[in-house]
Write an enzyme that holds these catalytic residues in place. Sequence first.
Site, PDB file in Angstrom:
ATOM      1  N   GLU A  31      -3.696   4.540  21.123  1.00 48.15           N
ATOM      2  CA  GLU A  31      -4.203   2.992  19.674  1.00 48.15           C
ATOM      3  C   GLU A  31      -4.331   1.838  21.012  1.00 48.15           C
ATOM      4  O   GLU A  31      -4.274   1.613  21.886  1.00 48.15           O
ATOM      5  CB  GLU A  31      -2.303   3.025  19.998  1.00 48.15           C
ATOM      6  CG  GLU A  31      -2.624   2.065  18.134  1.00 48.15           C
ATOM      7  CD  GLU A  31      -2.506   3.318  17.211  1.00 48.15           C
ATOM      8  OE1 GLU A  31      -3.056   4.909  16.915  1.00 48.15           O
ATOM      9  OE2 GLU A  31      -2.307   2.422  15.833  1.00 48.15           O
ATOM     10  N   CYS A  43       4.614 -39.539  11.046  1.00 47.64           N
ATOM     11  CA  CYS A  43       5.584 -40.809  10.026  1.00 47.64           C
ATOM     12  C   CYS A  43       5.112 -41.813  11.370  1.00 47.64           C
ATOM     13  O   CYS A  43       5.035 -41.435  12.811  1.00 47.64           O
ATOM     14  CB  CYS A  43       7.503 -39.833  10.264  1.00 47.64           C
ATOM     15  SG  CYS A  43       7.735 -41.883  10.165  1.00 47.64           S
ATOM     16  N   GLU A  46       8.114   8.235  21.248  1.00 48.29           N
ATOM     17  CA  GLU A  46       7.824   6.641  21.301  1.00 48.29           C
ATOM     18  C   GLU A  46       7.298   6.251  20.160  1.00 48.29           C
ATOM     19  O   GLU A  46       7.832   5.767  19.047  1.00 48.29           O
ATOM     20  CB  GLU A  46       6.137   7.041  21.944  1.00 48.29           C
ATOM     21  CG  GLU A  46       5.616   8.176  20.981  1.00 48.29           C
ATOM     22  CD  GLU A  46       4.773   8.383  21.747  1.00 48.29           C
ATOM     23  OE1 GLU A  46       3.838   9.173  22.298  1.00 48.29           O
ATOM     24  OE2 GLU A  46       5.531   9.665  22.336  1.00 48.29           O
ATOM     25  N   TYR A 100       0.909  -1.246   0.144  1.00 47.17           N
ATOM     26  CA  TYR A 100       0.101   0.039   0.017  1.00 47.17           C
ATOM     27  C   TYR A 100       0.787   0.831  -0.093  1.00 47.17           C
ATOM     28  O   TYR A 100       0.703   2.219  -0.649  1.00 47.17           O
ATOM     29  CB  TYR A 100      -1.120   0.349   1.617  1.00 47.17           C
ATOM     30  CG  TYR A 100      -1.919   1.211   1.268  1.00 47.17           C
ATOM     31  CD1 TYR A 100      -1.457   2.544   2.277  1.00 47.17           C
ATOM     32  CD2 TYR A 100      -3.412   1.371   0.732  1.00 47.17           C
ATOM     33  CE1 TYR A 100      -2.151   3.495   2.338  1.00 47.17           C
ATOM     34  CE2 TYR A 100      -4.050   2.105   0.807  1.00 47.17           C
ATOM     35  CZ  TYR A 100      -3.501   3.597   1.571  1.00 47.17           C
ATOM     36  OH  TYR A 100      -4.085   4.672   1.848  1.00 47.17           O
ATOM     37  N   ASP A 101       1.801   1.448   0.994  1.00 48.85           N
ATOM     38  CA  ASP A 101       3.005   2.796   1.374  1.00 48.85           C
ATOM     39  C   ASP A 101       3.542   2.939  -0.414  1.00 48.85           C
ATOM     40  O   ASP A 101       3.713   3.935  -0.397  1.00 48.85           O
ATOM     41  CB  ASP A 101       3.627   2.481   2.166  1.00 48.85           C
ATOM     42  CG  ASP A 101       3.038   2.545   3.043  1.00 48.85           C
ATOM     43  OD1 ASP A 101       2.272   3.223   3.518  1.00 48.85           O
ATOM     44  OD2 ASP A 101       4.149   2.113   4.533  1.00 48.85           O
ATOM     45  N   LYS A 117       6.176   3.406  17.683  1.00 50.79           N
ATOM     46  CA  LYS A 117       4.720   3.681  16.424  1.00 50.79           C
ATOM     47  C   LYS A 117       3.820   1.928  16.916  1.00 50.79           C
ATOM     48  O   LYS A 117       3.454   1.232  16.246  1.00 50.79           O
ATOM     49  CB  LYS A 117       4.821   4.010  14.980  1.00 50.79           C
ATOM     50  CG  LYS A 117       3.802   4.611  14.331  1.00 50.79           C
ATOM     51  CD  LYS A 117       4.073   5.122  13.212  1.00 50.79           C
ATOM     52  CE  LYS A 117       3.031   5.306  12.551  1.00 50.79           C
ATOM     53  NZ  LYS A 117       1.780   5.116  12.332  1.00 50.79           N
TER      54      LYS A 117
HETATM   55  S1  IVH Z   1       0.574  10.862  17.472  1.00 50.75           S
HETATM   56  C1  IVH Z   1      -0.722  14.509  15.395  1.00 50.75           C
HETATM   57  N1  IVH Z   1       2.487   8.641  18.342  1.00 50.75           N
HETATM   58  O1  IVH Z   1      -0.124   6.489  13.815  1.00 50.75           O
HETATM   59  C2  IVH Z   1       0.097  12.964  15.467  1.00 50.75           C
HETATM   60  N2  IVH Z   1       0.590   8.456  16.515  1.00 50.75           N
HETATM   61  O2  IVH Z   1       0.107   8.110  11.270  1.00 50.75           O
HETATM   62  C3  IVH Z   1      -1.074  11.817  16.059  1.00 50.75           C
HETATM   63  N3  IVH Z   1      -0.238   5.878  16.548  1.00 50.75           N
HETATM   64  O3  IVH Z   1      -3.742   7.646  13.559  1.00 50.75           O
HETATM   65  C4  IVH Z   1      -0.448  10.846  16.116  1.00 50.75           C
HETATM   66  N4  IVH Z   1       1.552   5.049  17.451  1.00 50.75           N
HETATM   67  O4  IVH Z   1      -2.904   5.977  15.276  1.00 50.75           O
HETATM   68  C5  IVH Z   1       1.416   9.323  17.052  1.00 50.75           C
HETATM   69  N5  IVH Z   1       2.469   7.342  18.910  1.00 50.75           N
HETATM   70  C6  IVH Z   1       2.097   7.564  18.632  1.00 50.75           C
HETATM   71  C7  IVH Z   1       1.243   6.578  17.681  1.00 50.75           C
HETATM   72  C8  IVH Z   1       0.684   6.991  16.877  1.00 50.75           C
HETATM   73  C9  IVH Z   1       0.889   4.702  16.248  1.00 50.75           C
HETATM   74  C10 IVH Z   1      -0.580   5.976  15.158  1.00 50.75           C
HETATM   75  C11 IVH Z   1      -1.777   6.641  15.222  1.00 50.75           C
HETATM   76  C12 IVH Z   1      -2.382   7.677  13.688  1.00 50.75           C
HETATM   77  C13 IVH Z   1      -1.280   6.859  13.213  1.00 50.75           C
HETATM   78  C14 IVH Z   1      -0.219   8.002  12.732  1.00 50.75           C
END
Ligand code: IVH
Length: 679
Positions: free
Chosen positions: A175, A429, A115, A38-39, A117
């Site tokens: 999340e 077997c 942090e 997708y990316d 993701k």
């Molecule tokens: S901050 C304005 N922190 O990534 C910034 N997002 O691509 C708002 N996500 O929709 C997001 N871990 O679902 C932030 N430590 C984290 C995250 C995080 C996962 C996800 C989140 C967001 C998407 C953005």
Amino acid sequence: MAVPPQAAARAAFLRAEIERHNYLYYVLDAPEIPDAEYDRLFRELQDLEAGHLGLQRPDSPTARVGGAPVAAFATVQHAVPMLSLGNAFDDADVRNFDRRVRELGGVDEVDYAVEPKFDGLAVSLTYARGQLVQGATRGDGSSGEDVTANLRTVRAVPLSITGPALPEVLEVRGEVLMLRRDFERLNQDQAARGDKPFANPRNAAAGSLRQLDPRITASRKLSFFCYGVGRAEGGAVPADRHGAQMAWLALLRFPVSGERDVVRGADGLLDYYRRIGARRAQLPFDIDGVVYKVDRLDLQARLGYVSRAPRFALAHKYPPEEELTEVLDIQVQVGRTGALTPVARLKPVFVGGVTVTNATLHNEDEVHRKDVRVGDTVVVRRAGDVIPEVVSVVTARRPGGAVPFTLPAQCPVCGSAVVRPEGEAVSRCSAGLYCAAQRKQALLHFASRRAMDIEGLGERLVDQLVDAHLVRSPADLYRLDPATLAALDRMGDKSAANLHQAIHHSRRTTLARFLFALGIRNVGEATARDLAAHFGSLEAVLDADEQAFQAVPDVGPVVARSLAQFLGEAHNREVIQALVASGVHWEEHAGRAAAAPLPLAGTSFVLTGMLPTLSREQAKARIEALGGKVAGSVSARTRYVVAGAEPGSKYEKAVVLGLRILDETALLELLAQAGEGQR
Ligand code: IVH
């Protein structure tokens, strides 16, 4: 400038394709392709649009954030839009980001809150006067679905919060995800019920949260981590730094990641990326990258937003854990216990940081359930654990004439009948150790580093030794002389002498290694250690029956039955006697009564901060001497957190989880009491 017609056509195709995948992913929770694919489509469209200004359109998927919510949940308007993040894929992207932040922010050096993701789904939780009043999914970023009832079932989500000067209205964002172990369990349950398993933890989390019946959500183990404040009205919210807000949220008992940190400059960011990357596989949940946020909130405000994302934050992605490739063949391997495992031979593909050429298909049912066929294009996943697996088939890309897989009725190695006991998923077997494959695997396991540790005894040699009838059981290894070894293929005098020495040295071992080396079904390293600690001697193990095995901490009925079955076979006892007769030995445990496990067995401790008198090593040694375990991170299984001066995030996590926290004095008391109980 005019846009070339091929570029316009390609862009139109990509827009439609990306929209379709958005729909599959965001609306139906049923993605057809991995994120990496997708990316790539997305980046190709971005590049095309950037290269031809005439191609840019407000309705392009690159200009918006997601898909539309399904009709069945009420729609929630987000007071503050839930944005997405710009992506970085390499060091240069990160350095550019930092440079831009410094330039636009007019500062020389920047601190970043960093942090993981989380690879789950974003939600917003709204609290009014401390009570959870609304929970919503992100949806398309400006409106999402009202899943309050479902979020209420997530244990990590506080239903109410208390604290000094709490805002009238507080919206927390984070999340929802499923821990890997909960995901494995859920899929086992799904399979047992004959339901379709989920492709990965993220889909499982999304599928579980977006249930119209909250009771189903409640029956699934969902987790939640928050990563920021969306909105706060009134009250006293730390207004200077993101890191301070996170610490404040942690104090309000919101789950925040223990992996978060604050670092300085691009070097700090890249160092963090590598640090977390090295631990990615060990984390209890999937992450697809790390997130960098400018720590100072005034600087964040100065930097502001571009269409899709904030300028003050960036997601730095790790190599994808899922990729597409082609099945070249499906072969059947025979394992140490005779289990037949279908293995997909794959067109090499780079996934989860390595090139994958094989993926296990587990067993016959699994192949049929996924309907994997030679020639298929499949999604391959390599995450957390090291064994890559085939997640699903992209049936739309199946070539004509592909035939369903069938497991052979005869063992592909020795030709004996293949049996599949009623109610079991695994076919085996029937020949036992007469089957060369089983003998070979048993020997390789016996010689492996964590078992008897015979250096140099690899697959090629074991093949020869078994094929030439020189070795039938592990005990035969100790009868080999250097001349026999030197006569083997590609074996010089020197390597023969070395191998002979290695075999000789392996005689001196430990009871735990010996028990593990025997290759008893369901007896892994940890169980072998537990058995050795519990029984203290081989004689005591040989005398035990199924019931006695069940008395060992952490040994359940399945393991106990395996042990009893293995030791009930006369030829297994013969091999054990032959091994002992050929000089395999170990030091007996110093006279521990067989039935007395150590007082702290099964108790897990976590150490954080500096203790006044004990060093970390001393504290660990004293806990372990009484059978306790010292773990590196706080989890629900942690019993005690021992905190000294300047404790780290483990301390916060312990507070959030409501765990028992001990100082050194309390620890010493506990150890003294446990030690007395032992005497
Ligand atoms: S901050 C304005 N922190 O990534 C910034 N997002 O691509 C708002 N996500 O929709 C997001 N871990 O679902 C932030 N430590 C984290 C995250 C995080 C996962 C996800 C989140 C967001 C998407 C953005």
